[in-house]
Design an enzyme around this catalytic site. Structure first.
Site, PDB file in Angstrom:
ATOM      1  N   SER A   7       2.316   3.190 -10.353  1.00  0.00           N
ATOM      2  CA  SER A   7       2.118   4.490  -9.709  1.00  0.00           C
ATOM      3  C   SER A   7       2.145   5.594 -10.759  1.00  0.00           C
ATOM      4  O   SER A   7       3.159   5.795 -11.438  1.00  0.00           O
ATOM      5  CB  SER A   7       3.219   4.743  -8.684  1.00  0.00           C
ATOM      6  OG  SER A   7       3.244   6.117  -8.368  1.00  0.00           O
ATOM      7  N   HIS A  32      -2.215   3.058  -9.237  1.00  0.00           N
ATOM      8  CA  HIS A  32      -1.813   3.537  -7.907  1.00  0.00           C
ATOM      9  C   HIS A  32      -1.746   5.061  -7.948  1.00  0.00           C
ATOM     10  O   HIS A  32      -0.974   5.644  -8.720  1.00  0.00           O
ATOM     11  CB  HIS A  32      -0.452   2.934  -7.553  1.00  0.00           C
ATOM     12  CG  HIS A  32       0.018   3.218  -6.162  1.00  0.00           C
ATOM     13  ND1 HIS A  32      -0.407   2.515  -5.057  1.00  0.00           N
ATOM     14  CD2 HIS A  32       0.901   4.139  -5.690  1.00  0.00           C
ATOM     15  CE1 HIS A  32       0.201   2.976  -3.970  1.00  0.00           C
ATOM     16  NE2 HIS A  32       0.994   3.977  -4.327  1.00  0.00           N
ATOM     17  N   ASP A  34      -0.862   8.310  -6.038  1.00  0.00           N
ATOM     18  CA  ASP A  34      -0.094   8.828  -4.902  1.00  0.00           C
ATOM     19  C   ASP A  34      -0.503  10.257  -4.578  1.00  0.00           C
ATOM     20  O   ASP A  34      -0.194  11.186  -5.336  1.00  0.00           O
ATOM     21  CB  ASP A  34       1.406   8.800  -5.236  1.00  0.00           C
ATOM     22  CG  ASP A  34       2.010   7.422  -5.046  1.00  0.00           C
ATOM     23  OD1 ASP A  34       1.740   6.793  -4.003  1.00  0.00           O
ATOM     24  OD2 ASP A  34       2.749   6.978  -5.943  1.00  0.00           O
ATOM     25  N   MET A  36      -0.131  13.458  -2.178  1.00  0.00           N
ATOM     26  CA  MET A  36       0.809  14.048  -1.209  1.00  0.00           C
ATOM     27  C   MET A  36       0.401  15.481  -0.909  1.00  0.00           C
ATOM     28  O   MET A  36       0.055  16.230  -1.831  1.00  0.00           O
ATOM     29  CB  MET A  36       2.220  14.058  -1.803  1.00  0.00           C
ATOM     30  CG  MET A  36       2.702  12.686  -2.225  1.00  0.00           C
ATOM     31  SD  MET A  36       4.361  12.797  -2.919  1.00  0.00           S
ATOM     32  CE  MET A  36       4.618  11.100  -3.412  1.00  0.00           C
ATOM     33  N   HIS A  66      -3.328   5.976  -2.548  1.00  0.00           N
ATOM     34  CA  HIS A  66      -2.363   5.991  -1.443  1.00  0.00           C
ATOM     35  C   HIS A  66      -2.284   7.406  -0.887  1.00  0.00           C
ATOM     36  O   HIS A  66      -1.674   8.286  -1.506  1.00  0.00           O
ATOM     37  CB  HIS A  66      -1.001   5.516  -1.989  1.00  0.00           C
ATOM     38  CG  HIS A  66       0.094   5.514  -0.977  1.00  0.00           C
ATOM     39  ND1 HIS A  66       1.421   5.359  -1.337  1.00  0.00           N
ATOM     40  CD2 HIS A  66       0.088   5.631   0.381  1.00  0.00           C
ATOM     41  CE1 HIS A  66       2.169   5.380  -0.240  1.00  0.00           C
ATOM     42  NE2 HIS A  66       1.390   5.557   0.806  1.00  0.00           N
ATOM     43  N   MET A  68      -0.842  10.060   1.298  1.00  0.00           N
ATOM     44  CA  MET A  68       0.304  10.469   2.121  1.00  0.00           C
ATOM     45  C   MET A  68      -0.005  11.872   2.606  1.00  0.00           C
ATOM     46  O   MET A  68       0.597  12.860   2.174  1.00  0.00           O
ATOM     47  CB  MET A  68       1.594  10.405   1.280  1.00  0.00           C
ATOM     48  CG  MET A  68       2.045   8.979   1.022  1.00  0.00           C
ATOM     49  SD  MET A  68       3.246   8.861  -0.309  1.00  0.00           S
ATOM     50  CE  MET A  68       2.133   8.808  -1.714  1.00  0.00           C
ATOM     51  N   MET A 137       5.948   0.344   3.020  1.00  0.00           N
ATOM     52  CA  MET A 137       6.769   1.255   2.210  1.00  0.00           C
ATOM     53  C   MET A 137       8.214   0.757   2.180  1.00  0.00           C
ATOM     54  O   MET A 137       8.808   0.465   3.223  1.00  0.00           O
ATOM     55  CB  MET A 137       6.756   2.678   2.796  1.00  0.00           C
ATOM     56  CG  MET A 137       5.444   3.433   2.665  1.00  0.00           C
ATOM     57  SD  MET A 137       4.815   3.605   0.981  1.00  0.00           S
ATOM     58  CE  MET A 137       6.154   4.463   0.173  1.00  0.00           C
ATOM     59  N   ASP A 176       5.721  -0.797  -1.868  1.00  0.00           N
ATOM     60  CA  ASP A 176       5.740   0.429  -2.673  1.00  0.00           C
ATOM     61  C   ASP A 176       7.062   1.164  -2.494  1.00  0.00           C
ATOM     62  O   ASP A 176       7.424   1.534  -1.373  1.00  0.00           O
ATOM     63  CB  ASP A 176       4.565   1.309  -2.212  1.00  0.00           C
ATOM     64  CG  ASP A 176       4.435   2.597  -2.999  1.00  0.00           C
ATOM     65  OD1 ASP A 176       5.140   2.789  -4.003  1.00  0.00           O
ATOM     66  OD2 ASP A 176       3.595   3.435  -2.597  1.00  0.00           O
TER      67      ASP A 176
END
Ligand code: DX5
Ligand code: ZN
Length: 219
Positions: A7, A32, A34, A36, A66, A68, A137, A176
């Site tokens: 990540s 990865h 992330d 957000m 990913h 979020m 998660m 994760d």
């Protein structure tokens, strides 16, 4: 073989390209990313322009994105155009699940659904046969560096058992949050085959050793 997806949240963003090259050289299978939005989770990380830059300079890497974010459906196309190979969105987000899976596939990406620690494994069962991956998660999404929640193991095992029962032998299960060489083995034993690790790889003194340790192999 178990795949390792470091990540980039744990990277030094002032030298992101170099750091990504470093983990790929260390044997990572993918990156990865992330994303957000400060709404679905209480943190803001990075987005489309960062993925686009990385993809432009490291075009052969596999980008495991990913999301979020509250409205993933709205952003599937721009993330796909920016270089995503696989897009994960949350079952707990606001977008209609079927439409979002379809949009990811139409954009030419692999599709995955993620569940937070309080969401039961059974909630993903109706979508299993349409997905390339499920992300379980093992921390509350939002921040790197948190402790692994053991409750994820049972959920991984339940999803793996259901997938086997449905004949979905290709389904990947990703885990994760708090994954490190100590917690990795139990995840794999439960049925996970893609391990996300931020701190354990980017902050390791020897990333190559860290990747091998996560896989349970000699470096
Ligand atoms: C949490 C993120 C994770 C996190 C993993 O919201 O989805 O990918 O960055 O970081 P570590 O491996 O440090 O727990
Ligand atoms: Zn993640």
């Amino acid at each position: 073989m178990v795949k390792i997806s470091p990540s980039i949240l744990a990277a030094d963003f002032s030298k992101l390209g170099e750091q990504c090259e470093m983990v790929l050289d260390a044997g990572a299978d993918m990156l990865h990313i992330d994303v957000m939005d400060g709404h679905f989770v209480p943190n803001i990380s990075l987005g489309i322009p960062v993925l686009e830059s990385l993809h432009n300079s490291l075009s052969n890497a596999f980008y495991d994105v990913h999301l979020m974010i509250t409205d993933p459906l709205k952003y599937i196309e721009p993330f796909a155009k920016a270089g995503a190979n696989l897009i994960t969105f949350h079952l707990e987000a606001d977008s209609p699940v079927q439409q979002t899976i379809d949009a990811i596939h139409q954009a030419g990406c692999k599709a995955a659904v993620s569940i937070k620690p309080n969401t039961p494994a059974q909630d993903v069962f109706p979508w299993l046969d349409q997905l390339e991956m499920v992300l379980v998660m093992s921390v509350e999404p939002g921040f790197g560096g948190q402790a692994f929640m053991e409750s994820a193991l049972d959920k991984i095992a339940q999803i793996r058992a259901k997938a086997q029962q449905m004949g979905l032998n290709q389904l990947m299960i990703q885990v994760d949050g708090g994954v490190n060489p100590t917690t990795a083995a139990a995840c794999v034993k439960a049925g996970a085959d893609v391990l996300v690790a931020g701190s354990a790889v980017f902050r390791a003194a020897q990333p190559k050793q860290a990747v091998a340790d996560l896989r349970g192999q000699e470096a």
